[in-house]
Design a protein around this motif. Sequence first.
Motif, mmCIF file in Angstrom:
data_model
loop_
_atom_site.group_PDB
_atom_site.id
_atom_site.type_symbol
_atom_site.label_atom_id
_atom_site.label_comp_id
_atom_site.label_asym_id
_atom_site.label_seq_id
_atom_site.Cartn_x
_atom_site.Cartn_y
_atom_site.Cartn_z
ATOM 1 N N ALA A 1 102.571 84.892 18.464
ATOM 2 C CA ALA A 1 101.369 85.504 19.035
ATOM 3 C C ALA A 1 101.313 85.252 20.541
ATOM 4 C CB ALA A 1 100.130 84.940 18.358
ATOM 5 N N ALA A 2 100.593 86.105 21.251
ATOM 6 C CA ALA A 2 100.506 85.992 22.706
ATOM 7 C C ALA A 2 99.802 84.713 23.136
ATOM 8 C CB ALA A 2 99.790 87.209 23.282
ATOM 9 N N SER A 3 99.015 84.135 22.253
ATOM 10 C CA SER A 3 98.348 82.865 22.533
ATOM 11 C C SER A 3 98.133 82.151 21.207
ATOM 12 C CB SER A 3 97.009 83.097 23.251
ATOM 13 O OG SER A 3 96.155 83.898 22.448
ATOM 14 N N GLY A 4 97.715 80.899 21.296
ATOM 15 C CA GLY A 4 97.488 80.119 20.089
ATOM 16 C C GLY A 4 96.078 79.569 20.043
ATOM 17 N N PHE A 5 95.975 78.345 19.580
ATOM 18 C CA PHE A 5 94.667 77.729 19.379
ATOM 19 C C PHE A 5 94.635 76.402 20.126
ATOM 20 C CE2 PHE A 5 95.871 80.323 15.755
ATOM 21 C CZ PHE A 5 94.820 81.234 15.717
ATOM 22 N N VAL A 6 93.714 76.312 21.061
ATOM 23 C CA VAL A 6 93.658 75.165 21.965
ATOM 24 C C VAL A 6 92.285 74.522 21.893
ATOM 25 C CG1 VAL A 6 93.931 74.370 24.337
ATOM 26 C CG2 VAL A 6 95.331 76.269 23.488
ATOM 27 N N GLU A 7 92.278 73.259 21.598
ATOM 28 C CA GLU A 7 91.029 72.485 21.541
ATOM 29 C C GLU A 7 90.287 72.598 22.873
ATOM 30 O OE1 GLU A 7 90.422 67.774 21.780
ATOM 31 O OE2 GLU A 7 91.529 68.416 19.988
ATOM 32 N N GLY A 8 88.985 72.885 22.798
ATOM 33 C CA GLY A 8 88.178 72.997 23.997
ATOM 34 C C GLY A 8 88.176 74.370 24.613
ATOM 35 N N ASN B 1 89.377 77.870 22.540
ATOM 36 C CA ASN B 1 88.999 78.899 21.566
ATOM 37 C C ASN B 1 88.872 78.356 20.145
ATOM 38 O OD1 ASN B 1 91.741 78.442 21.157
ATOM 39 N ND2 ASN B 1 92.217 80.590 20.739
ATOM 40 N N VAL B 2 88.777 77.028 20.016
ATOM 41 C CA VAL B 2 88.637 76.404 18.696
ATOM 42 C C VAL B 2 87.204 75.924 18.517
ATOM 43 C CG1 VAL B 2 89.367 74.522 17.199
ATOM 44 C CG2 VAL B 2 91.051 75.726 18.588
ATOM 45 N N GLU B 3 86.506 76.506 17.553
ATOM 46 C CA GLU B 3 85.145 76.074 17.250
ATOM 47 C C GLU B 3 85.142 74.923 16.258
ATOM 48 O OE1 GLU B 3 82.413 79.988 17.632
ATOM 49 O OE2 GLU B 3 83.680 79.928 15.850
ATOM 50 N N GLU B 4 86.057 74.973 15.316
ATOM 51 C CA GLU B 4 86.144 73.940 14.284
ATOM 52 C C GLU B 4 87.590 73.860 13.814
ATOM 53 O OE1 GLU B 4 84.438 73.283 9.760
ATOM 54 O OE2 GLU B 4 83.113 74.203 11.274
ATOM 55 N N ALA B 5 88.071 72.656 13.525
ATOM 56 C CA ALA B 5 89.455 72.495 13.084
ATOM 57 C C ALA B 5 89.554 71.379 12.058
ATOM 58 C CB ALA B 5 90.373 72.198 14.266
ATOM 59 N N SER B 6 90.482 71.554 11.138
ATOM 60 C CA SER B 6 90.772 70.541 10.126
ATOM 61 C C SER B 6 92.283 70.444 9.974
ATOM 62 C CB SER B 6 90.135 70.916 8.785
ATOM 63 O OG SER B 6 90.561 70.042 7.754
ATOM 64 N N VAL B 7 92.800 69.232 10.065
ATOM 65 C CA VAL B 7 94.235 68.999 9.949
ATOM 66 C C VAL B 7 94.488 68.116 8.739
ATOM 67 C CG1 VAL B 7 96.287 68.019 11.048
ATOM 68 C CG2 VAL B 7 94.563 69.205 12.438
ATOM 69 N N GLN C 1 93.559 74.165 9.456
ATOM 70 C CA GLN C 1 92.520 75.181 9.280
ATOM 71 C C GLN C 1 91.756 75.301 10.604
ATOM 72 O OE1 GLN C 1 91.903 76.851 6.348
ATOM 73 N NE2 GLN C 1 93.357 75.738 5.082
ATOM 74 N N ILE C 2 91.678 76.506 11.106
ATOM 75 C CA ILE C 2 91.033 76.762 12.392
ATOM 76 C C ILE C 2 89.897 77.762 12.212
ATOM 77 C CG2 ILE C 2 91.322 77.771 14.696
ATOM 78 C CD1 ILE C 2 92.758 75.210 14.614
ATOM 79 N N ILE C 3 88.757 77.501 12.835
ATOM 80 C CA ILE C 3 87.730 78.524 13.017
ATOM 81 C C ILE C 3 87.665 78.803 14.511
ATOM 82 C CG2 ILE C 3 85.295 79.131 12.807
ATOM 83 C CD1 ILE C 3 85.108 77.340 10.391
ATOM 84 N N THR C 4 87.949 80.044 14.870
ATOM 85 C CA THR C 4 87.983 80.418 16.272
ATOM 86 C C THR C 4 86.923 81.471 16.550
ATOM 87 O OG1 THR C 4 89.405 81.266 18.063
ATOM 88 C CG2 THR C 4 89.780 82.143 15.850
ATOM 89 N N ASP C 5 86.556 81.593 17.805
ATOM 90 C CA ASP C 5 85.469 82.495 18.166
ATOM 91 C C ASP C 5 85.934 83.919 18.424
ATOM 92 O OD1 ASP C 5 86.876 82.070 20.461
ATOM 93 O OD2 ASP C 5 85.208 81.263 21.628
ATOM 94 N N SER C 6 87.227 84.182 18.225
ATOM 95 C CA SER C 6 87.749 85.515 18.496
ATOM 96 C C SER C 6 88.638 85.981 17.350
ATOM 97 C CB SER C 6 88.564 85.517 19.799
ATOM 98 O OG SER C 6 89.177 86.776 20.001
ATOM 99 N N ALA D 1 102.140 80.724 15.875
ATOM 100 C CA ALA D 1 101.150 80.464 16.924
ATOM 101 C C ALA D 1 101.211 78.997 17.326
ATOM 102 C CB ALA D 1 99.744 80.808 16.439
ATOM 103 N N PRO D 2 101.158 78.705 18.636
ATOM 104 C CA PRO D 2 101.121 77.312 19.084
ATOM 105 C C PRO D 2 99.761 76.681 18.817
ATOM 106 C CG PRO D 2 100.988 78.812 20.960
ATOM 107 C CD PRO D 2 101.211 79.666 19.745
ATOM 108 N N ILE D 3 99.763 75.387 18.576
ATOM 109 C CA ILE D 3 98.536 74.643 18.261
ATOM 110 C C ILE D 3 98.433 73.448 19.206
ATOM 111 C CG2 ILE D 3 97.268 73.369 16.492
ATOM 112 C CD1 ILE D 3 97.623 76.168 15.657
#
Length: 395
Positions: A210-217, A219-225, A313-318, A333-335
Amino acid sequence: MSIGSTITDIFSLSNAKINDVTIDVNNKRLSGINDVTIDVNNKRLSGWTRVSIRRGIEIMPSTFELECTEPSDTHSALPEGADCVIRIGGQAVITGYILTVTRRLSASEHILSVQGTSKTTDLCECSAKFQTYQFNNIPVIELIKAICKPYGIGVKTIGAVDNIVIPKFSVILTETGYEIIDRMTRAAALLFYDDTDGNIIVSKVGSETAASGFVEGKNVEEASVRRSLSGRFSAVTMILQTTSPLAAMPGEDTQISQQMNDLTVGKDAIDPMVKRYRPLLISAEMGDAGYIVSQQRAQWEVNRRFGRSQSVQIITDSWRDQSGKLWTPNTLAPISLPILKVNTTNKLLISETVFRLGNDGTHAEITLMPAEAFMPQPIVLNAANSGVVQAMAEG
């Protein structure tokens, strides 16, 4: 908003919301990009107040649920069983059928709810019918196309997967199309899953990023690892199923040990992260020349169990990456989640996406795992000289 006020003819879109869609991520012009609509009976309906759209590489069929309040008289435009297309910003995400229409009325609300699935629902639920149930020297993709054709489902391929031939293949009379395709694709180390147009994709495990991934702070609203050693073993050993161990008398430890060595097929597959003694024995399949598939099966057990034990598990705003593309299953996707101890250049595979819209706004629920979690299980379909076995050995 009344759903009736947004019905338009899809062949005359001058007044449809689709004309308002503008995708220009760099200049932040995203008008209409997340509008959810359903095309049914030559009409396009929007104004949905709650949305859930679910897709994944292990989900077939894809499903959707749309809900609105204060519906107008649109029952004739939303019959159960009707063909439909679910779109996000004008882009098809599920092509299939309306299954259920529910209307609820109370003193305080009037709600219309529509549930449906991809076209592949028929492939999953209906028995496959052929003129013959025995096939010789047939390409995997050709047989998959024959299974899908009666349902109006096409087949797309990604990568060099069209040249794998099965010398002999038998269909069980009561099998569904899905079950037959599942057996064939596992033998060929392939995945198959829904496409957005209602057809299926046959592919290797995804390599596109993907063109971008999920980055804390960001686009990540909630995350579980989740990391776990549950269901993992220190060593996986493939063995032959014979009566030899029964010939040893109780207490003959040396003889029993020797017999077990004689029954072992190939080398053990080792999981270096499991420190305790936790062996797993698996029977080698019949017809596996040189026990090639058995060796692959042992390593697959280790790899898959590792992959399944490392989920995010990621909840993202987009609903989209930074290029404007919807989050897509079978895409890497990078995490980066430093607080949760996930801050790595390694990429995880998107296995499932759920696009949600409700009173709390727009969110995407994304499930990711290492690619090893989705490698198909090696199996033996036929005897030794199978083209599938040869292809797997060479690949």
